[in-house]
Design an enzyme around this catalytic site. Structure first.
Site, PDB file in Angstrom:
ATOM      1  N   ASP A   1     -30.281 -65.982 -22.002  1.00  0.00           N
ATOM      2  CA  ASP A   1     -31.573 -65.621 -21.390  1.00  0.00           C
ATOM      3  C   ASP A   1     -32.332 -64.655 -22.303  1.00  0.00           C
ATOM      4  O   ASP A   1     -33.545 -64.767 -22.496  1.00  0.00           O
ATOM      5  CB  ASP A   1     -31.322 -64.991 -20.018  1.00  0.00           C
ATOM      6  CG  ASP A   1     -30.402 -65.863 -19.183  1.00  0.00           C
ATOM      7  OD1 ASP A   1     -30.777 -67.001 -18.891  1.00  0.00           O
ATOM      8  OD2 ASP A   1     -29.280 -65.411 -18.860  1.00  0.00           O
TER       9      ASP A   1
ATOM     10  N   HIS B   1     -27.569 -63.961 -13.896  1.00  0.00           N
ATOM     11  CA  HIS B   1     -27.888 -65.141 -14.714  1.00  0.00           C
ATOM     12  C   HIS B   1     -28.229 -66.281 -13.762  1.00  0.00           C
ATOM     13  O   HIS B   1     -27.395 -67.108 -13.420  1.00  0.00           O
ATOM     14  CB  HIS B   1     -26.720 -65.535 -15.614  1.00  0.00           C
ATOM     15  CG  HIS B   1     -26.928 -66.883 -16.233  1.00  0.00           C
ATOM     16  ND1 HIS B   1     -27.883 -67.119 -17.192  1.00  0.00           N
ATOM     17  CD2 HIS B   1     -26.346 -68.078 -16.002  1.00  0.00           C
ATOM     18  CE1 HIS B   1     -27.869 -68.396 -17.512  1.00  0.00           C
ATOM     19  NE2 HIS B   1     -26.954 -69.011 -16.805  1.00  0.00           N
TER      20      HIS B   1
HETATM   21  P1  NAI Z   1     -18.956 -79.450 -19.264  1.00  0.00           P
HETATM   22  O1  NAI Z   1     -18.876 -80.077 -17.919  1.00  0.00           O
HETATM   23  O2  NAI Z   1     -19.359 -80.243 -20.443  1.00  0.00           O
HETATM   24  O3  NAI Z   1     -17.511 -78.821 -19.613  1.00  0.00           O
HETATM   25  C1  NAI Z   1     -16.795 -78.060 -18.717  1.00  0.00           C
HETATM   26  C2  NAI Z   1     -15.330 -78.238 -19.066  1.00  0.00           C
HETATM   27  O4  NAI Z   1     -14.574 -77.328 -18.268  1.00  0.00           O
HETATM   28  C3  NAI Z   1     -14.787 -79.640 -18.766  1.00  0.00           C
HETATM   29  O5  NAI Z   1     -14.166 -80.158 -19.930  1.00  0.00           O
HETATM   30  C4  NAI Z   1     -13.779 -79.397 -17.650  1.00  0.00           C
HETATM   31  O6  NAI Z   1     -12.659 -80.272 -17.729  1.00  0.00           O
HETATM   32  C5  NAI Z   1     -13.378 -77.964 -17.921  1.00  0.00           C
HETATM   33  N1  NAI Z   1     -12.771 -77.278 -16.779  1.00  0.00           N
HETATM   34  C6  NAI Z   1     -13.074 -77.394 -15.469  1.00  0.00           C
HETATM   35  N2  NAI Z   1     -12.238 -76.646 -14.728  1.00  0.00           N
HETATM   36  C7  NAI Z   1     -11.405 -76.018 -15.594  1.00  0.00           C
HETATM   37  C8  NAI Z   1     -10.319 -75.131 -15.425  1.00  0.00           C
HETATM   38  N3  NAI Z   1      -9.923 -74.750 -14.217  1.00  0.00           N
HETATM   39  N4  NAI Z   1      -9.679 -74.689 -16.537  1.00  0.00           N
HETATM   40  C9  NAI Z   1     -10.058 -75.106 -17.762  1.00  0.00           C
HETATM   41  N5  NAI Z   1     -11.059 -75.965 -17.978  1.00  0.00           N
HETATM   42  C10 NAI Z   1     -11.736 -76.408 -16.909  1.00  0.00           C
HETATM   43  O7  NAI Z   1     -19.867 -78.154 -19.091  1.00  0.00           O
HETATM   44  P2  NAI Z   1     -20.621 -77.297 -20.201  1.00  0.00           P
HETATM   45  O8  NAI Z   1     -21.940 -77.896 -20.464  1.00  0.00           O
HETATM   46  O9  NAI Z   1     -19.697 -77.067 -21.335  1.00  0.00           O
HETATM   47  O10 NAI Z   1     -20.881 -75.949 -19.383  1.00  0.00           O
HETATM   48  C11 NAI Z   1     -19.821 -75.132 -18.956  1.00  0.00           C
HETATM   49  C12 NAI Z   1     -20.298 -74.063 -18.005  1.00  0.00           C
HETATM   50  O11 NAI Z   1     -21.200 -73.177 -18.656  1.00  0.00           O
HETATM   51  C13 NAI Z   1     -21.048 -74.585 -16.786  1.00  0.00           C
HETATM   52  O12 NAI Z   1     -20.600 -73.838 -15.654  1.00  0.00           O
HETATM   53  C14 NAI Z   1     -22.488 -74.228 -17.081  1.00  0.00           C
HETATM   54  O13 NAI Z   1     -23.241 -74.075 -15.903  1.00  0.00           O
HETATM   55  C15 NAI Z   1     -22.306 -72.929 -17.799  1.00  0.00           C
HETATM   56  N6  NAI Z   1     -23.452 -72.481 -18.596  1.00  0.00           N
HETATM   57  C16 NAI Z   1     -23.737 -71.144 -18.609  1.00  0.00           C
HETATM   58  C17 NAI Z   1     -24.778 -70.640 -19.355  1.00  0.00           C
HETATM   59  C18 NAI Z   1     -25.073 -69.179 -19.356  1.00  0.00           C
HETATM   60  O14 NAI Z   1     -26.096 -68.801 -19.944  1.00  0.00           O
HETATM   61  N7  NAI Z   1     -24.296 -68.289 -18.753  1.00  0.00           N
HETATM   62  C19 NAI Z   1     -25.608 -71.536 -20.165  1.00  0.00           C
HETATM   63  C20 NAI Z   1     -25.214 -72.907 -20.134  1.00  0.00           C
HETATM   64  C21 NAI Z   1     -24.167 -73.369 -19.354  1.00  0.00           C
END
Ligand code: NAI
Length: 324
Positions: A159, A187
């Protein structure tokens, strides 16, 4: 030779994981002279995909990468970990209420917090990226009573970087000319990007833009940028999120001037103690410190309060669900 720093990444097979791991292994997370050992934590169904990423990491022959493990066992993943990037989370799907979302994430971040408590190195530093990041960080922290509370943080650096880039474009200046940017609060769409302390060319940014732009364009553009990326890309921010995670941890470990991070409140600026809220911070001696003594005018007060209220509601909800 220097002992490698163990960095654990959860959700390693996901989009952010793919954008993050190669940068960590190349030395951008901690510094170009610090060897790292990577631990990739995934759910069982995604272990194979994470192993594929590990194969590619091998194929880069990174000089600083001293080892990689892939596991679905949190105890093993966090064993001896010095840095934990908690990226894997349960996304909100259609029809899901906030309670369901918090419940599902409590089931992830509670056990991971406990595994960090029981297994991580004494100097463990945790950055939560997975949403709802601030409250997920609080849940993990509350399951790790033996780890100093301040070691649990959540990411608002994306952000912050978005705010820098929007303001730079508006004023037609390089981002490097902007100082003292701050994101306050959660966030989420209630976050407050503050231009009343930001400076461009030594002058307050809010005085260099008109109020309507600040209120009706800048704040909502920064706060809703994540949704705009999804709309354009068909997938959520990944490389920019990974970049922000690198910035956050690098600054935490190596020191930094004024930036934004969500850290446990000590009550500063009326943010109830213990909430993991974004503040203006500096990093000194490996610790985040909230910048004190800023004057907050009525416009900012109202917006900070609204975002902090949302954090309080999330905390109340996870308490009620017995997640903390
Ligand atoms: P994605 O869906 O591509 O990957 C998430 C991964 O986490 C998947 O491979 C899944 O198998 C794994 N996962 C789920 N539960 C798990 C567990 N208990 N232990 C280990 N691995 C687990 O999602 P992406 O795009 O990589 O985003 C990840 C997170 O980051 C989302 O929650 C998203 O909302 C968040 N995010 C946060 C931002 C921020 O500024 N704070 C910015 C962008 C995304």
């Amino acid at each position: 030779a220097q002992t490698p720093v163990k960095v654990t990444v959860t959700g390693a097979a996901g989009q952010i994981g793919y954008a993050l791991l190669f940068r960590i292994a190349s030395g951008q997370l901690l510094g170009a002279d610090v060897p790292v050992k990577l631990s990739l934590l995934e759910i069982p169904q995604a272990v194979k995909a994470a192993e594929g990423t590990a194969m590619e990491l091998d194929d880069c022959a990174f000089p600083l990468l001293s080892g990689i493990e892939v596991t679905d066992d949190a105890g093993k993943a966090f064993d001896g970990a010095n840095v934990a990037l908690l990226v894997g989370a349960r996304p909100r799907t259609a029809g899901m209420e906030r309670g369901d979302l918090l419940q599902a994430n409590g089931g992830i971040f509670g056990p991971q917090g406990k595994a960090i408590n029981d297994n991580a190195a004494d100097d463990i530093r945790v950055l939560v990226v997975g949403n709802p990041a601030n409250t997920n960080a609080l849940i993990a922290q509350q399951h790790a009573p033996d780890v100093p509370a301040e070691r649990f943080t959540a990411m608002t650096r994306l952000d912050h970087n978005r705010a820098l880039s929007q303001l730079a474009a508006k004023l037609q200046v390089p981002v490097t000319e902007i100082m003292k940017m701050t994101i306050w609060g959660n966030h989420s769409a209630t976050q407050y990007p503050d231009l009343f302390h930001a400076e461009v060319g030594g002058k307050i940014a809010a005085e260099q833009v008109d109020e309507a732009w600040l209120r009706d364009t800048f704040i909502p553009t920064v706060a809703k940028r994540g949704a705009a990326i999804i709309e354009a890309r068909g997938a959520s921010s990944a490389a920019s999120a990974a970049n922000a995670a690198i910035d956050h941890v690098f600054d935490w470990v190596n020191g930094a001037e004024w930036t934004s991070a969500a850290i446990p409140s000590d009550g500063s600026y009326g943010v109830p103690e213990g909430l993991i809220s974004s503040f203006p911070v500096v990093s000194r001696g490996g610790k985040w410190e909230i910048i004190q003594g800023l004057e907050i005018d009525a416009f900012s007060r109202e917006r900070i309060d609204a975002s902090v209220r949302e954090l309080e509601e999330e905390r109340a909800a996870v308490r009620e669900l017995g997640l903390i």
